[in-house]
Write an enzyme that holds these catalytic residues in place. Structure first.
Site, mmCIF file in Angstrom:
data_model
loop_
_atom_site.group_PDB
_atom_site.id
_atom_site.type_symbol
_atom_site.label_atom_id
_atom_site.label_comp_id
_atom_site.label_asym_id
_atom_site.label_seq_id
_atom_site.Cartn_x
_atom_site.Cartn_y
_atom_site.Cartn_z
ATOM 1 C CG HIS B 46 -19.184 6.299 7.295
ATOM 2 N ND1 HIS B 46 -19.665 7.573 7.181
ATOM 3 C CD2 HIS B 46 -19.992 5.655 8.161
ATOM 4 C CE1 HIS B 46 -20.731 7.697 7.933
ATOM 5 N NE2 HIS B 46 -20.964 6.538 8.546
ATOM 6 C CD GLU B 68 -17.887 9.740 5.089
ATOM 7 O OE1 GLU B 68 -17.552 10.467 6.042
ATOM 8 O OE2 GLU B 68 -18.875 9.004 5.110
ATOM 9 C CG ASN B 442 20.206 1.731 -2.755
ATOM 10 O OD1 ASN B 442 20.426 2.898 -3.046
ATOM 11 N ND2 ASN B 442 21.008 1.007 -2.022
#
Lengths: 162, 705
Positions: B46, B68, B442
């Protein structure tokens, strides 16, 4: 004015450019004043091991560490002999850190207009210095080799002459 | 409105909110029922929307708005959190981040609409509320006329439609003996802050029960997109009068009509569906005049061109926002105090100087000098602290990365992080992100085995990756560890021989550790095969270079079958260090104190030779001697002495003895670069200016040993 087209690096037609005239041995060289940040007396140079041979080391200029190059060594001349007239010219190229060059003497500041500058004679490849020059200026009775300063600083010593 | 002055704040806060969203989403995926998390997410989304709106970033606002909406559905329990949902939300976050990156570069959000994400979000939200996307046009058509159907005396709540899904909650509520009321609230005509009043009404109601549905919806009410009235459906255990009183208690409420609510089903009265669509319409319309708002199909085609555009911009335009450090106000206060003390110290010196010659005493002078020294030391520390940033800023994006990798590689894995609060210099923080990311990738990609393989090996199915940061003296260590297969030393050895990196004889004599260190060699990174075999070596040399550039080092430990760990050691600060000043011939050099183990006097007669190299035997350890004067081309002083001063330095666990002529002493030095013109070897790490203006070069021990 007609000659202007023949001359390299002329920006302001008519007004000409100012050059600082320095002496190396018997020859006179001109450095475009806009690149000159400062001129200082010779001072203690701290050697940097394993550097290129023409770098004499670094100096402390008001808290800033500046590498110093010997123009004589760069041009393949005799090593410098430090005298009272020896000066270090601090050059500042755009966007780059400053660098000092050692000269035998700083003589004067001259203004050269386009008409008094000849293109460097690039036809003679035997002259290894040609890559460092941007032209030859006539002033009074003498000739001044105008340095292409960025080539002097950045250019590699062993660069082939084109 | 000129908002450029708020740009920095906006960017900072947006980053924070995005980080919160990302963190909380991760939690939410693990614990879909966690209400605190959902609320936190909702709040962040918000605020983000509000800020983007204020700054005029329409696309950003639109995307956050739709995200939202989805959060809203989750919060009201209409939707359960699924992995797919989180995926879409993360894509939304990525899109927001790219908006932010654009803003950072150009102060403009760019032209990417991210329609696809928005559509996905909307269809998810719609699915949750029981609407199908096909219904939309009808809704829009119906929207302008909901007022026409106001039944009995302004009780507009009668027209609230309830979806099948919501009906279920009604039945549940009935089963729990809750009263279901419809409430229509009329605000006074003079009311200015309608949204605030509405908020108070909601707050009052939520104390007594639960608001199930509101018309216009809560979002619009918050945005003041309603007339003088709004209606809602409300579950409570309280009586009708009490509810009415609670609402009318809020000032500037003209009237509250409360009555029992009868369910009106979608199917029976579709035409009074009062869900006003204008909100969703509005941004779309606003977008239309802009060239970017094209049909989705054309959009896709336009994408590459758009992608190229910001890239081109990047190269020309300067970043719109400079690099900043947020500083705790307390740290600044300390600095301020120290500067005052510095001034006092200076005044003290001045006063000593100005007093009469005969009363000038060395004692008072020395006292002031000592005072000055302590002040400057504290000042240095404080300034350093200002530059210190918790490592959190870098590592907090990794959980998300591992989550994505886990999906992409189809391996289950978990990232465990500790020590996020460890602080490092800002410059280090900026640089350390990439190497760490590399190491983590990795570990995830090559280090961990597949799930099946893990089960077969009797390990737990979910692979673990650890990222631990901790302070160790003047260093900060960051450890990236996994419990995967580890490095197969023999294969690395064979490959190294095959590639000619080392000879077979060399390989014989090399320890496992030395073999592993080969992985950091540049030649290994380009070797495709070795990565398949060992699973390591992709660009590890790049990681190493970067870390050494920061003045740190990296080492790798690995146990076959148990996993491997990469330990990065970084200096706390970069600019100022403690160093030992030494003399060599007529020149002075600084050796960073951090790398010095001990200083020894060694008799020339104690020097032994191993393979023609000079070594000393120091309390049982054989240490190679390094003649600094030879390495640094210093003219030898000529006079042979009976004993040598040897500075024993350490690089990870390798020792070496540096032979120096004289020790000058310990000193705090400021590191300065000697610039890029001089191609000196890596041995010189920089220079410093001594008290008398002389320059001393700093020796890079890592390159010497």
């Amino acid at each position: 004015m007609e000659e202007i087209s023949d001359v390299q690096n002329i920006e302001i037609a008519g007004e000409g450019k100012q050059y600082i005239v320095v002496r190396l041995g018997t020859e006179q060289y001109g450095i475009d004043i806009k690149y000159v940040d400062n001129i200082v007396r010779n001072q203690r140079i701290t050697r940097v091991p394993k550097a290129q041979h023409y770098f004499k080391g670094v100096i402390n200029l008001r808290g800033e560490i500046i590498p110093v190059m010997s123009l004589r060594l760069k041009f393949g001349l005799e090593p410098d002999e430090y005298t009272n007239a020896t000066r270090i010219i601090i050059i500042k190229l755009e966007q780059q850190s400053p660098i000092g060059i050692i000269v035998d003497e700083v003589k004067e500041v001259v203004t050269l207009t386009g008409g008094s500058i000849d293109k460097a004679n690039t036809s003679d490849p035997s002259d290894p210095l040609i890559q460092y020059l941007s032209g030859v200026g006539k002033h009074g009775n003498g000739l001044i080799s105008l340095l292409n300063i960025s080539a002097v600083i950045v250019g590699r010593e062993s660069k082939d002459v084109v | 409105m000129d908002v450029s002055q708020y740009l920095e704040i906006f960017i900072d806060e947006t980053k924070e909110h995005l980080q919160t969203l990302s963190d909380q989403l991760m939690i939410l995926e693990q614990e879909p029922e966690n209400m605190d998390t959902i609320n936190e997410i909702f709040r962040a989304a918000h605020s983000l929307k509000g800020m983007a709106g204020t700054m005029g970033y329409k696309r950003m606002q639109r995307l956050t708005h739709d995200m939202e909406n989805v959060f809203q559905e989750v919060r009201s329990g209409n939707m359960t959190v699924k992995s797919e949902l989180v995926d879409v939300l993360f894509r939304g976050l990525d899109a927001l981040e790219s908006y932010l990156a654009n803003i950072l570069e150009t102060a403009d959000e760019g032209t990417e609409d991210n329609d696809e994400i928005i559509n996905t979000l909307n269809s998810i939200a719609d699915a949750a509320t029981g609407k199908t996307s096909g219904e939309k046009p009808a809704e829009v058509a119906a929207a302008p006329a909901p007022e026409g159907n106001v039944p009995d005396g302004g009780a507009k709540y009668g027209s609230i439609h309830i979806t099948d899904f919501e009906k279920n909650t009604f039945e549940k509520a009935k089963a729990q003996n809750q009263n279901i009321f419809g409430v229509t609230v009329y605000l006074q005509e003079s009311c200015i802050l309608k949204a605030a009043r509405a908020f108070l009404v909601f707050k009052a109601l939520e104390e007594l029960g639960e608001v199930i549905k509101a018309v216009p919806d809560v979002q619009d009410i918050e945005d003041e997109k309603f007339d003088m009235d709004f209606s809602l459906v409300y579950f409570t255990k309280e009586s009708l009068d009490k509810v009415k009183a609670a609402v009318e208690n809020v000032s500037e409420v003209k009237e509250a009509i409360v009555g029992p609510f009868e369910i009106v089903l979608d199917a029976t009265e579709p035409e009074v569906k009062p869900e006003p669509e204008p909100v969703k319409e509005e941004p779309k319309e606003a977008e239309k005049p802009k060239p970017a708002a094209q049909p989705a199909a054309a959009k896709a085609a336009a994408k590459p061109a758009e992608a190229a555009q910001p890239a081109a911009k990047k190269s020309t335009a300067k970043p719109a926002v400079g690099r900043t450090v947020r500083v705790d106000i307390e740290k600044l206060d300390v600095l301020m105090n120290l500067v005052s003390e510095l001034i006092i110290a200076k005044n003290g010196l001045v006063s000593i100087n100005s007093t009469e010659e005969d009363t000038k005493s060395d004692a008072a002078f020395n006292e002031q000098i000592e005072y000055l020294e302590s002040v400057t030391t504290s000042l240095h520390e404080s300034v350093m602290k200002v530059r210190m940033v918790p490592i959190e800023n870098v590592v907090n994006r990794f959980p998300r990365m591992i989550r994505d990798l886990s999906k992409k590689l189809n391996k289950k894995m978990e990232l465990h992080m500790t020590g996020e609060e460890t602080e490092l210099d800002r410059t280090v923080i900026d640089e350390i992100g990439d190497p760490l990311q590399h190491l983590l990738r990795n570990s995830a990609d090559h280090g961990l085995e597949d799930n099946d393989e893990r089960i077969a090996l009797g390990k737990e199915e979910v692979g673990n990756i650890y990222l631990d940061a901790y302070q160790d003296g003047n260093n900060v260590n960051i450890e990236v560890r996994d419990d995967g297969a580890g490095i197969n030393v023999d294969k690395v050895r064979n490959k190294a021989i095959e590639k000619g990196t080392i000879t077979a004889e060399q390989a014989e004599n090399m320890t496992d550790k030395e073999i592993i260190d080969l992985l950091f060699r540049p030649s290994f990174s380009t070797a495709e095969k070795i990565t398949d075999v060992s699973g390591r070596g992709v660009g590890l040399d790049v990681v190493k270079t970067k870390i050494e550039g920061l003045g740190g080092n990296i080492e790798c430990k690995s146990v076959m079958g148990e996993g491997s760990s990469f330990i990065i050691r970084l200096p706390l600060t970069l600019a100022i260090i403690q160093a030992l000043m030494v003399e060599l011939g007529t020149e002075k050099y600084a050796i960073p104190l951090g790398s010095i183990e001990t200083i020894e006097d060694v008799l020339v007669t104690d020097i032994k030779y191993v393979q023609t190299k000079e070594v000393i035997n120091l309390r049982g350890t054989v240490i190679p001697l390094i003649r600094l004067d030879q390495i640094l081309d210093i003219e030898a002083s000529g006079n042979e002495t009976e004993s040598l001063t040897v500075v024993i330095v350490k690089k990870s666990n390798k020792l070496a003895g540096l032979v120096v002529d004289n020790l000058i002493g310990q000193q705090e030095i400021v590191i300065k670069s000697i610039g890029s013109y001089i191609n000196c070897s890596k041995m010189i790490g920089g220079a410093t200016i001594l008290g008398d203006g002389e320059i001393a070069l700093i020796l890079e021990v890592n390159a010497l040993v």
